[in-house]
Write a protein that holds these residues in place. Structure first.
Motif, PDB file in Angstrom:
ATOM      1  N   GLY A 281       0.816  -1.220   0.000  1.00 13.99           N
ATOM      2  CA  GLY A 281       0.000   0.000   0.000  1.00 13.99           C
ATOM      3  C   GLY A 281       0.848   1.268   0.000  1.00 13.99           C
ATOM      4  O   GLY A 281       0.330   2.371  -0.209  1.00 13.99           O
ATOM      5  N   ASP A 282       2.145   1.124   0.232  1.00  9.89           N
ATOM      6  CA  ASP A 282       3.045   2.302   0.226  1.00  9.89           C
ATOM      7  C   ASP A 282       3.527   2.641  -1.180  1.00  9.89           C
ATOM      8  O   ASP A 282       4.287   3.595  -1.352  1.00  9.89           O
ATOM      9  N   LYS A 283       3.117   1.821  -2.163  1.00 12.76           N
ATOM     10  CA  LYS A 283       3.571   2.082  -3.539  1.00 12.76           C
ATOM     11  C   LYS A 283       3.215   3.528  -3.900  1.00 12.76           C
ATOM     12  O   LYS A 283       2.117   3.996  -3.625  1.00 12.76           O
ATOM     13  N   GLY A 284       4.168   4.245  -4.477  1.00 12.01           N
ATOM     14  CA  GLY A 284       3.953   5.660  -4.810  1.00 12.01           C
ATOM     15  C   GLY A 284       4.536   6.584  -3.758  1.00 12.01           C
ATOM     16  O   GLY A 284       4.740   7.772  -4.016  1.00 12.01           O
ATOM     17  N   ARG A 285       4.789   6.063  -2.535  1.00  9.57           N
ATOM     18  CA  ARG A 285       5.372   6.932  -1.489  1.00  9.57           C
ATOM     19  C   ARG A 285       6.403   6.149  -0.658  1.00  9.57           C
ATOM     20  O   ARG A 285       6.566   6.384   0.542  1.00  9.57           O
ATOM     21  N   ILE A 286       7.106   5.235  -1.333  1.00 10.61           N
ATOM     22  CA  ILE A 286       8.061   4.405  -0.599  1.00 10.61           C
ATOM     23  C   ILE A 286       9.194   5.261  -0.034  1.00 10.61           C
ATOM     24  O   ILE A 286       9.679   5.035   1.074  1.00 10.61           O
ATOM     25  N   ARG A 287       9.568   6.289  -0.801  1.00 12.36           N
ATOM     26  CA  ARG A 287      10.639   7.165  -0.338  1.00 12.36           C
ATOM     27  C   ARG A 287      10.306   7.755   1.041  1.00 12.36           C
ATOM     28  O   ARG A 287      11.137   7.771   1.947  1.00 12.36           O
ATOM     29  N   GLU A 288       9.048   8.224   1.176  1.00  8.82           N
ATOM     30  CA  GLU A 288       8.604   8.817   2.456  1.00  8.82           C
ATOM     31  C   GLU A 288       8.694   7.809   3.597  1.00  8.82           C
ATOM     32  O   GLU A 288       9.078   8.137   4.715  1.00  8.82           O
ATOM     33  N   VAL A 289       8.302   6.569   3.300  1.00  7.33           N
ATOM     34  CA  VAL A 289       8.321   5.544   4.343  1.00  7.33           C
ATOM     35  C   VAL A 289       9.763   5.279   4.773  1.00  7.33           C
ATOM     36  O   VAL A 289      10.075   5.225   5.972  1.00  7.33           O
ATOM     37  N   LEU A 290      10.665   5.138   3.807  1.00  5.08           N
ATOM     38  CA  LEU A 290      12.070   4.862   4.149  1.00  5.08           C
ATOM     39  C   LEU A 290      12.662   6.019   4.956  1.00  5.08           C
ATOM     40  O   LEU A 290      13.472   5.811   5.865  1.00  5.08           O
ATOM     41  N   ALA A 291      12.214   7.223   4.613  1.00  6.39           N
ATOM     42  CA  ALA A 291      12.787   8.401   5.282  1.00  6.39           C
ATOM     43  C   ALA A 291      12.375   8.490   6.752  1.00  6.39           C
ATOM     44  O   ALA A 291      12.921   9.299   7.507  1.00  6.39           O
ATOM     45  N   THR A 292      11.441   7.625   7.192  1.00  4.46           N
ATOM     46  CA  THR A 292      11.075   7.630   8.612  1.00  4.46           C
ATOM     47  C   THR A 292      12.132   6.910   9.465  1.00  4.46           C
ATOM     48  O   THR A 292      12.072   6.945  10.694  1.00  4.46           O
ATOM     49  N   TRP A 293      13.074   6.229   8.792  1.00  7.11           N
ATOM     50  CA  TRP A 293      14.084   5.474   9.549  1.00  7.11           C
ATOM     51  C   TRP A 293      14.975   6.432  10.330  1.00  7.11           C
ATOM     52  O   TRP A 293      15.467   7.421   9.783  1.00  7.11           O
ATOM     53  N   PRO A 294      15.208   6.173  11.624  1.00  4.55           N
ATOM     54  CA  PRO A 294      16.114   7.048  12.372  1.00  4.55           C
ATOM     55  C   PRO A 294      17.560   6.830  11.903  1.00  4.55           C
ATOM     56  O   PRO A 294      17.843   5.819  11.272  1.00  4.55           O
ATOM     57  N   ASN A 295      18.467   7.708  12.213  1.00  5.66           N
ATOM     58  CA  ASN A 295      19.894   7.561  11.855  1.00  5.66           C
ATOM     59  C   ASN A 295      20.101   7.316  10.362  1.00  5.66           C
ATOM     60  O   ASN A 295      20.881   6.450   9.960  1.00  5.66           O
ATOM     61  N   LEU A 296      19.380   8.084   9.524  1.00  2.52           N
ATOM     62  CA  LEU A 296      19.466   7.848   8.073  1.00  2.52           C
ATOM     63  C   LEU A 296      20.904   7.807   7.576  1.00  2.52           C
ATOM     64  O   LEU A 296      21.268   6.970   6.768  1.00  2.52           O
ATOM     65  N   HIS A 297      21.737   8.742   8.083  1.00  9.45           N
ATOM     66  CA  HIS A 297      23.088   8.861   7.515  1.00  9.45           C
ATOM     67  C   HIS A 297      24.050   7.802   8.034  1.00  9.45           C
ATOM     68  O   HIS A 297      25.117   7.602   7.476  1.00  9.45           O
ATOM     69  N   ASP A 298      23.629   7.103   9.091  1.00  7.72           N
ATOM     70  CA  ASP A 298      24.488   6.053   9.638  1.00  7.72           C
ATOM     71  C   ASP A 298      24.180   4.698   8.987  1.00  7.72           C
ATOM     72  O   ASP A 298      24.922   3.735   9.167  1.00  7.72           O
ATOM     73  N   ALA A 299      23.094   4.629   8.237  1.00  6.25           N
ATOM     74  CA  ALA A 299      22.648   3.336   7.674  1.00  6.25           C
ATOM     75  C   ALA A 299      23.665   2.803   6.669  1.00  6.25           C
ATOM     76  O   ALA A 299      24.095   3.525   5.776  1.00  6.25           O
ATOM     77  N   ARG A 300      24.076   1.553   6.834  1.00  6.20           N
ATOM     78  CA  ARG A 300      25.081   0.969   5.935  1.00  6.20           C
ATOM     79  C   ARG A 300      24.645  -0.367   5.325  1.00  6.20           C
ATOM     80  O   ARG A 300      24.981  -0.669   4.203  1.00  6.20           O
ATOM     81  N   ILE A 301      23.939  -1.191   6.107  1.00  8.84           N
ATOM     82  CA  ILE A 301      23.541  -2.499   5.564  1.00  8.84           C
ATOM     83  C   ILE A 301      22.059  -2.748   5.852  1.00  8.84           C
ATOM     84  O   ILE A 301      21.624  -2.650   7.001  1.00  8.84           O
ATOM     85  N   ALA A 302      21.326  -3.053   4.794  1.00  6.59           N
ATOM     86  CA  ALA A 302      19.927  -3.461   4.973  1.00  6.59           C
ATOM     87  C   ALA A 302      19.802  -4.917   4.587  1.00  6.59           C
ATOM     88  O   ALA A 302      20.330  -5.337   3.562  1.00  6.59           O
ATOM     89  N   VAL A 303      19.144  -5.693   5.431  1.00  6.58           N
ATOM     90  CA  VAL A 303      18.755  -7.044   5.023  1.00  6.58           C
ATOM     91  C   VAL A 303      17.261  -6.966   4.714  1.00  6.58           C
ATOM     92  O   VAL A 303      16.457  -6.590   5.572  1.00  6.58           O
ATOM     93  N   VAL A 304      16.926  -7.283   3.473  1.00  7.02           N
ATOM     94  CA  VAL A 304      15.563  -7.096   2.979  1.00  7.02           C
ATOM     95  C   VAL A 304      14.959  -8.443   2.610  1.00  7.02           C
ATOM     96  O   VAL A 304      15.507  -9.170   1.783  1.00  7.02           O
ATOM     97  N   THR A 305      13.849  -8.778   3.252  1.00 13.33           N
ATOM     98  CA  THR A 305      13.106  -9.984   2.852  1.00 13.33           C
ATOM     99  C   THR A 305      11.700  -9.593   2.448  1.00 13.33           C
ATOM    100  O   THR A 305      11.195  -8.550   2.890  1.00 13.33           O
ATOM    101  N   ASP A 306      11.064 -10.418   1.617  1.00 13.29           N
ATOM    102  CA  ASP A 306       9.633 -10.211   1.379  1.00 13.29           C
ATOM    103  C   ASP A 306       8.832 -11.340   2.040  1.00 13.29           C
ATOM    104  O   ASP A 306       7.642 -11.503   1.780  1.00 13.29           O
TER     105      ASP A 306
END
Ligand SMILES: NC(=O)C1=CN([C@@H]2O[C@H](COP(=O)(O)OP(=O)(O)OC[C@H]3O[C@@H](n4cnc5c(N)ncnc54)[C@H](OP(=O)(O)O)[C@@H]3O)[C@@H](O)[C@H]2O)C=CC1
Ligand SMILES: CC(=O)C(=O)O
Ligand SMILES: [Mg+2]
Length: 544
Positions: A108-133
Motif C-alpha cells: 500500500g506504500d507504492k507511490g510513497r516508498i521514499r517517504e516511508v524509508l525516510a522515517t528510519w532514524p539515523n538515516l546517515h548512519d545506515a550501511r547495511i539493509a537485510v531485505v526480505t519479502d
C-alpha cells in the motif's frame, strides 16, 4: 477491521512512547554480576521461543550488553537468534510481537516508498539493509510479514560477527501479502491481508523500492534474503549491476558451501587420493540455494582452469520430480543450465537409484525435505566412497535431510558432514565427532564488511569467490586436527576480518572499489585497519 496508518502517524511513534523510569542502578550494582544475571535469566527460560523473546528484550534495554554477551556466547546464543529458533520466532511473530524492530514497507506504500524509508532514524548512519519479502523464510515457506525476524537475526550476526555498528543496520520486511491462508485468517496477523501481487505489480514495487533506497540511504549495501526462488534470481539479475546488492541465499550460500566443499574434498581425497576434477557433486534440491551453490562450484572449477563444459559435467541436480534432465518438459528457467544432456534413460526419481547412477562423492541437501537422506541413501553413498561428503543444508534443523548422529552411525564415523543448522557433537564408542555448520552466516558478514570498507559500487562474483577461498583457508591447527570443514563460530570476528580483506582486494582487482587509500597498503596493514574499524560494544567482554 484492519486500519492502515498513514506514513506520518507511523513515523510519529506515538504508540510506542515510554514511561519515565529511573536510569540510575542500585548502589551495589556491578556490571559483571549483571552479565551473569542476564545469562542466568536466559538459561532459566524453558524453550527456544521464550529465550528469543528474552534476548530481544535485552537488546532493547541494553544493546551494548546484549552484543557483548552474544559475542562471548556465540555457540549458545546464535541458535536462538538465528536458525533454528528464529524459524519459530518467524512462524509466531504476529503473536510474540512487542515493538517495532525494523521497517515494514507495504504494498500500500507504492507511490510513497521514499517517504516511508525516510522515517528510519539515523538515516546517515545506515550501511547495511537485510531485505526480505517473507515469501520463503528458511524452508518454512511463505510467512508474509512474519518474516521480519530473519532480517533482524542476520543483522545481529553482522554486528556481533563483523563489528557493523548497530545503528548502521536496517532490517526491512516488504509486506506484500501472503499466500498462506493460516496467516490471512489469523486475527493477530501483523501484515496486510491480501494475496501476493502479480509479477508486474511486484516488479513496479521493487523498482520503486530500490530507487528510493538509493536516494534515502546513499551508503547502503542491500542483502536480499529469503525471496521465493524465481524472484530471488530475477531481482538479483535486474539489480546486481545497478545497485550495491547481493542475494544471500544464492551468492552467500554459494560461497559458504564452496568453502566447506573444498575442505571436505581435501579430507575425502586423503582417503581416496582423488583430485578435485574427479569429484561428482549431487544436489538434492534445485532452488535458489541449490542452483546458487552449483554455480559457485562451477565458477571455482573454471577458475582452476577447467572448461565450462568439463566443470558442468561434475554437477547433477535433483528436484521434486527427480534427476533434472534436459529432455524434461516445462523445466523452470533456473534449472536449465545444469539439466543433464547425457542421460536418456527412463526418468530417475528415486534418490538411491540416482546415487547408484551418478556415484557422487558429495551429496548436498537443499530441499527442505526432512530425513530425505535415509539409511538406504547414506548406505549408497558409503558404497561408492571411503569417506562420503554429506551436507544436509536445509534450515531450520527440523527440515534437515539427515541428523548428525544418524549420519555418523550409518557411516561408521566416516562421514564428512556439515549442516545448515547447528548440531551438537556426537559421541560414539568413546570417540567424539564434531559437526560443521555450513551456513551462509560464516560469509555474509565478511562480504558486507569488505564491500563497505572498499566502498564497492557492486558486489562482483570475484568478491564472493575470494570470500569463499578466504573462509576455506581460515582453519587453524586445532580445527585441522579435528578434521573440521568450517572454523569454530567463536572465531567469527577474526574470520570475518580475513574474509573482508579478501573482498576488498577482489573489489580493487575488479576496479569497483572507491577507497583509493586502501589500494597501496600491505595485507597486514589492511587487516589491522579492518579490525580497528569493527564496532566494539562497551561492557565486560573478555574477548573484544
Ligand atoms: N545452509 C545455508 O546456508 C542455506 C540453506 N538454505 C536452505 O535451503 C533450503 C532450500 O532453499 P531454496 O533453494 O531457496 O528453496 P526452494 O523451495 O526454491 O528449493 C527447494 C528445492 O528442493 C526441491 N525439493 C522439494 N521437495 C523435494 C523432494 N521431495 N525431492 C527432491 N527435491 C525436492 C524443490 O523441487 P521443485 O523445484 O521441483 O519444487 C526445489 O528444487 C531451505 O531449507 C533453506 O533454509 C538456503 C540458503 C542458505
Ligand atoms: C541460511 C539461510 O539463509 C536460509 O536458510 O535461508
Ligand atoms: Mg536465507
Amino acid at each position: 477491521m484492519q486500519v492502515q496508518l498513514n506514513v506520518a502517524s507511523r513515523a510519529s511513534g506515538k504508540l510506542f512512547t515510554k514511561l519515565p523510569i529511573p536510569v540510575v542502578p542500585p548502589p551495589n550494582f556491578s556490571s559483571a554480576t549483571h552479565r551473569a544475571r542476564c545469562l542466568a535469566q536466559l538459561r532459566s527460560k524453558s524453550n527456544g521461543l521464550e529465550k528469543y523473546i528474552y534476548l530481544n528484550g535485552l537488546k532493547e534495554r541494553d544493546p551494548s550488553l546484549f552484543y557483548s554477551l552474544l559475542y562471548d556466547n556465540m555457540r549458545e546464543m546464535v541458535p536462538i537468534l538465528y536458525t533454528p529458533t528464529v524459524g519459530d520466532a518467524c512462524q509466531n511473530y504476529s503473536h510474540i510481537w512487542r515493538r517495532p524492530e525494523g521497517l515494514y514497507v507495504s504494498i500500500g506504500d507504492k507511490g510513497r516508498i521514499r517517504e516511508v524509508l525516510a522515517t528510519w532514524p539515523n538515516l546517515h548512519d545506515a550501511r547495511i539493509a537485510v531485505v526480505t519479502d517473507g515469501s520463503r523464510i528458511l524452508g518454512l515457506g511463505d510467512l508474509g510479514a512474519n518474516g521480519l525476524p530473519i532480517s533482524v537475526g542476520k543483522l545481529d550476526l553482522y554486528i556481533a560477527g563483523a563489528g557493523i555498528r548497530p545503528t548502521s543496520a536496517v532490517p526491512i520486511c516488504l509486506d506484500l501479502g501472503t499466500s498462506t491462508q493460516k496467516y490471512l485468517d489469523d486475527p493477530l496477523y501483523i501484515g496486510v491481508r491480501r494475496p501476493r501481487p502479480e509479477a508486474a505489480e511486484m516488479d513496479e514495487f521493487m523498482n520503486e523500492f530500490m530507487e528510493a533506497m538509493t536516494e534515502v540511504f546513499p551508503h547502503l549495501l542491500v542483502q536480499f534474503e529469503d525471496f521465493s526462488t524465481d524472484n530471488a534470481f530475477k531481482y538479483l539479475r535486474l539489480y546486481r549491476d545497478r545497485y550495491r546488492c547481493f542475494n544471500d541465499d544464492i551468492q552467500g550460500t554459494g560461497g559458504v558451501v564452496l568453502s566447506g566443499f573444498l575442505n571436505a574434498a581435501r579430507l575425502s581425497s586423503d582417503a581416496s587420493k582423488r583430485p578435485l576434477s574427479d569429484h561428482r557433486i549431487l544436489f538434492f534440491g534445485a532452488g535458489s540455494a541449490g542452483i546458487g551453490v552449483a554455480k559457485q562450484l562451477l565458477s571455482f572449477f573454471k577458475f582452476q582452469g577447467m572448461s565450462e563444459e568439463d566443470a558442468k559435467k561434475q554437477i547433477w541436480t535433483v528436484d521434486s520430480k527427480g534427476l533434472i534432465t534436459a529432455d524434461r518438459q516445462g523445466i523452470q528457467e533456473h534449472k536449465k543450465f545444469f539439466a543433464r544432456t547425457d542421460y536418456d534413460g527412463p526418468a530417475l526419481t528415486n534418490l538411491v537409484d540416482i546415487i547408484n547412477y551418478v556415484k557422487p562423492t558429495a551429496l548436498l541437501g537443499l530441499s527442505t525435505l526432512r530425513n530425505a537422506f535415509t539409511k538406504d541413501v547414506v548406505d549408497a553413498m558409503v558404497a561408492h566412497n571411503p569417506r562420503p561428503i554429506i551436507f544436509p543444508l536445509s534450515n531450520p534443523v527440523a527440515l534437515s535431510e539427515v541428523d548428525y548422529g544418524d549420519a555418523v552411525e550409518w557411516t561408521d564415523g566416516k562421514v564428512i558432514f556439515a549442516s545448515g543448522s547447528p548440531y551438537t557433537p556426537f559421541t560414539r564408542d568413546g570417540k567424539k565427532y564434531e559437526p560443521g555448520q555450513g551456513n551462509n552466516m560464516y560469509i555474509f558478514p565478511g562480504i558486507g564488511l569488505g564491500s563497505l570498507l572498499s566502498k564497492a559500487s557492486h558486489v562482483t562474483d570475484s568478491m564472493v569467490e575470494q570470500a569463499s577461498i578466504a573462509l576455506a583457508s581460515s582453519l587453524n591447527t586445532d580445527e585441522h586436527a579435528h578434521q573440521l570443514v568450517y572454523p569454530r563460530l567463536d572465531r567469527i570476528r577474526d574470520i570475518s576480518a580475513r574474509i573482508a580483506l579478501a573482498v576488498v582486494r577482489a573489489a580493487q582487482n575488479a576496479s569497483v572499489d572507491n577507497a583509493p587509500a586502501l589500494r597501496h597498503v600491505t595485507d597486514s596493514v589492511l587487516l589491522a585497519y579492518i579490525k580497528e574499524r569493527m564496532w566494539q560494544p562497551r561492557g565486560e567482554s573478555s574477548r573484544m
